[in-house]
Design a protein around this motif. Structure first.
Motif, short mmCIF file in Angstrom:
data_model
loop_
_atom_site.label_atom_id
_atom_site.label_comp_id
_atom_site.label_asym_id
_atom_site.label_seq_id
_atom_site.Cartn_x
_atom_site.Cartn_y
_atom_site.Cartn_z
N TYR A 194 5.31 14.06 11.05
CA TYR A 194 6.38 15.02 11.18
C TYR A 194 5.32 16.40 10.36
O TYR A 194 6.02 16.00 9.04
CB TYR A 194 7.72 14.91 11.33
N PHE A 195 4.98 17.33 10.93
CA PHE A 195 4.62 18.51 10.41
C PHE A 195 4.71 19.92 10.62
O PHE A 195 5.37 19.98 12.00
CB PHE A 195 3.03 18.07 9.69
N GLY A 196 4.38 21.20 10.14
CA GLY A 196 3.94 22.13 11.10
C GLY A 196 4.73 23.50 10.50
O GLY A 196 5.92 22.85 9.45
N GLY A 197 5.14 24.11 10.58
CA GLY A 197 6.32 25.81 10.99
C GLY A 197 5.02 26.71 10.66
O GLY A 197 4.16 26.64 11.55
N GLU A 202 -3.54 23.25 17.83
CA GLU A 202 -3.84 24.59 18.38
C GLU A 202 -3.47 25.40 17.85
O GLU A 202 -3.63 26.07 17.54
CB GLU A 202 -4.61 24.15 19.25
N ASP A 203 -1.97 25.75 17.72
CA ASP A 203 -0.89 26.54 18.18
C ASP A 203 -0.07 26.77 17.26
O ASP A 203 0.95 27.25 16.61
CB ASP A 203 -0.34 26.76 19.20
N VAL A 204 -0.10 25.46 16.01
CA VAL A 204 0.61 25.61 15.12
C VAL A 204 0.10 26.45 14.33
O VAL A 204 -0.54 26.75 13.72
CB VAL A 204 0.77 24.33 14.59
N THR A 205 1.38 27.81 13.35
CA THR A 205 1.14 28.62 12.44
C THR A 205 0.70 27.94 11.08
O THR A 205 -0.49 28.38 10.98
CB THR A 205 2.09 29.38 12.63
N TRP A 206 1.56 27.01 10.65
CA TRP A 206 1.05 26.82 9.08
C TRP A 206 1.00 25.35 9.58
O TRP A 206 2.19 24.57 10.12
CB TRP A 206 1.77 27.20 8.33
N LEU A 207 0.03 24.68 9.28
CA LEU A 207 0.00 22.77 8.97
C LEU A 207 0.30 22.57 7.36
O LEU A 207 -0.67 21.70 6.79
CB LEU A 207 -1.86 22.65 9.36
N PHE A 208 1.43 21.98 7.38
CA PHE A 208 1.41 21.54 6.68
C PHE A 208 2.89 20.87 6.63
O PHE A 208 3.22 20.57 7.32
CB PHE A 208 1.78 23.14 5.30
N ASP A 209 3.56 21.11 5.18
CA ASP A 209 4.95 19.73 4.96
C ASP A 209 5.31 18.80 5.83
O ASP A 209 5.60 18.93 6.43
CB ASP A 209 5.70 20.92 5.72
N PRO A 210 4.19 18.23 5.40
CA PRO A 210 4.15 16.43 6.26
C PRO A 210 5.66 15.93 5.35
O PRO A 210 5.92 15.94 4.73
CB PRO A 210 3.64 15.68 5.39
N GLN A 264 1.19 -1.73 0.69
CA GLN A 264 -0.13 -0.14 -0.34
C GLN A 264 0.91 1.07 -0.12
O GLN A 264 1.86 1.02 0.91
CB GLN A 264 -0.93 -0.14 1.24
N PHE A 265 0.53 2.73 -0.75
CA PHE A 265 1.17 3.22 -0.10
C PHE A 265 0.58 5.01 -0.37
O PHE A 265 -1.04 4.77 -0.38
CB PHE A 265 1.81 3.21 -2.19
N PHE A 266 1.27 5.45 0.73
CA PHE A 266 -0.16 6.62 0.88
C PHE A 266 0.56 8.18 0.25
O PHE A 266 2.39 8.35 0.73
CB PHE A 266 -0.02 6.98 2.64
N LEU A 267 0.11 9.11 -0.23
CA LEU A 267 0.54 10.55 -0.40
C LEU A 267 -0.05 11.43 0.51
O LEU A 267 -1.39 11.60 0.55
CB LEU A 267 0.03 10.47 -1.90
N TYR A 268 0.56 11.98 1.43
CA TYR A 268 0.40 13.07 2.52
C TYR A 268 0.68 14.13 1.83
O TYR A 268 1.65 14.53 0.71
CB TYR A 268 1.41 12.73 3.64
N PHE A 269 0.28 15.25 1.91
CA PHE A 269 0.06 16.89 1.21
C PHE A 269 -0.44 17.61 2.27
O PHE A 269 -1.55 17.70 3.16
CB PHE A 269 -0.81 16.69 -0.67
N ALA A 270 -0.42 18.74 1.22
CA ALA A 270 -0.72 20.50 2.22
C ALA A 270 -1.51 21.10 1.56
O ALA A 270 -1.20 21.08 1.08
CB ALA A 270 0.15 21.11 2.99
#
Length: 476
Positions: A174-177, A153-161, A112-118
């Protein structure tokens, strides 16, 4: 009449960087499966103002992710764009698809393959497939991580996994920024969280990774039992404490556990501006392939060469070295790239969208989400392939799947240079572009290992033909 050959732009033989010159691709993430490495990239595409002039990349309309793959790290096959977000995408709830991360896991005895994106910076989604190139579906019909997710809740940018499947089969994301106002030294916006066994759910509460001067771009890899969290530092232009990461560089932290605690180490990759004379954000992925380690990253080298370096980025590759004490040697980014692994077998059917270098061509999907073909072939355009091994007997014939257009043309086979020795010619008749045809021609002098150039000739300003795949047959 002598055909005027097109000049390579951005990626010039024998350089390996950027990886491809016929399209952009940013925020690379690597997935190794079988004997190939697959790179998933944000699909940077040119934006224009009312006057038709290329403007700064806004990222606001990017809703696809591109994929290229290679077995030798020099010749890359374009697998096209994955429709991720928006009405035509798999995740119709999303509006954008940035900074992908991909991973493989065997579940129930099945690959199985999984593709995560922001989805811009407001959340992270996931797609799944039974192949590294799709087709992809949205298994949950909504975001995987939102501001309602515990611990974010306090993560400024929910992205870049970034995603890790550990040796025990457990998954971590792992994510955030981002930088809360005034908190440049300790933004506190990096996170790690357990993934469920299905890889499409999260477990528990996201934990803070105390990354100094964090900005964006999560990365994760494991070497010799140590977990390496890598990230891009922010662009604060004030004074930094000694030992802090400089602006816009890739830094790393280490831990004995995938969830931390983490110890800051140092930076390993300076900003692209240091190497290529055009700055911007810094984004990377670290991976192992055939017992060697590599770092993929982006820089605006192709767009710079085209005179439009307005935030349009291309993926590059260099070696990464771990020292015996676990430290990572600083990387020197360059145009040279990495050494080719092995040779290319011309006696297997090769997708036409496989290129070491190119000029005067583009790629497109033969069918929606399907095989990529070479299109927009210009007179004097060409494709170069590195390390093609014709063997000691050599090649006898060449055949290709072509679609003739209004002008038709000739596919010439040259060795070692676009104007090098001619090994064969394949004529493609003018046609209405309705039917694909398999054509064959004799080959002479293709013996041993060469750089192979497919050179396209015909009338200027008219459609010549399209190319889907090709293959040589060996001398009996």
């Amino acid at each position: 009449m002598t055909t005027q050959l097109k000049q390579a732009t951005g990626k010039v033989p024998p350089s390996g960087n950027p990886l491809v010159a016929h399209r952009y691709g940013a925020d690379p993430y690597a997935l190794v499966f079988g004997d190939r490495v697959y790179l998933y990239m944000t699909n940077d595409a040119l934006e224009y103002d009312e006057s038709g002039v290329v403007k700064e990349n806004s990222y606001s309309s990017i809703n696809t992710i591109t994929v290229i793959s290679s077995a030798d790290l020099v010749n890359w096959t374009d697998h096209g764009a994955i429709a991720v977000a928006g009405p035509e995408g798999a995740a119709k709830w999303a509006t954008q698809s940035w900074a992908p991360a991909a991973v493989h896991k065997v579940i129930g005895g099945k690959d199985q393959f999984f593709l995560y994106f922001a989805n811009n910076a407001s959340g992270i989604g996931v797609l799944s497939s039974d192949s590294p190139v799709g087709p992809w579906v949205d298994p949950i019909g909504e975001a995987l991580i939102l501001r309602s997710t515990p611990g974010v809740e306090d993560v400024t940018w929910l992205f870049d996994p970034a995603v890790l499947v550990d040796d025990d089969g457990k998954g971590y994301i792992y994510f955030g920024g981002g930088v809360p106002e005034g908190q440049f030294a300790e933004p506190g916006t990096a996170r790690v969280m357990r993934l469920g066994e299905d890889m499409t759910s999260v477990v528990g509460t996201a934990e803070v990774i105390p990354a100094p001067f964090m900005f964006e771009d999560a990365g994760i890899h494991k070497w010799n039992g140590v977990y390496y969290y890598t990230y891009c530092s922010n662009f604060y232009d004030g004074e930094r404490p000694e030992g802090s990461p400089p602006a816009g560089e890739i830094a790393y932290m280490t831990s004995d556990s995938p969830m931390g605690p983490w110890s800051y180490q140092r930076t390993i990759l300076k900003n692209p501006g240091h190497f290529f004379g055009v700055s911007g954000n810094n984004h990377h992925a670290v991976f192992e392939f055939h017992d060697s380690w590599y770092i993929a990253y982006h820089a605006q080298t192709l767009s710079k060469a085209e005179g439009i370096a307005n935030g349009y980025r291309s993926t590059h590759l260099n070696r990464l070295t771990h020292h015996e004490d676990g430290s990572i040697q600083e990387i020197h980014a360059d145009y040279e790239g990495v050494q080719q692994l092995g040779t290319l077998n011309p006696y297997e059917r090769i997708p036409a969208a496989t290129m070491g270098w190119s000029a005067g061509v583009k790629t497109a999907s033969l069918t929606a989400g399907g095989e990529q073909i070479v299109t927009d072939i210009e007179n004097g355009g060409w494709i170069g392939l590195s390390g093609v091994d014709f063997g000691s007997r050599g090649a006898e014939t060449f055949q290709a799947s072509v679609l003739g257009l209004e002008a038709g043309g000739v596919l010439e086979l040259h060795l070692d240079d676009p104007a090098g020795p001619l090994a064969g010619k394949l004529s493609v008749s003018a046609a209405n572009g309705a039917e694909w045809t398999e054509l064959k021609t004799e080959v002479h002098g293709a013996v041993g290992v060469h750089t192979l150039y497919l050179v396209f000739t015909g009338a200027d300003g008219k459609g010549l033909f399209k190319l889907a795949a090709w293959q040589f047959t060996a001398e009996a």
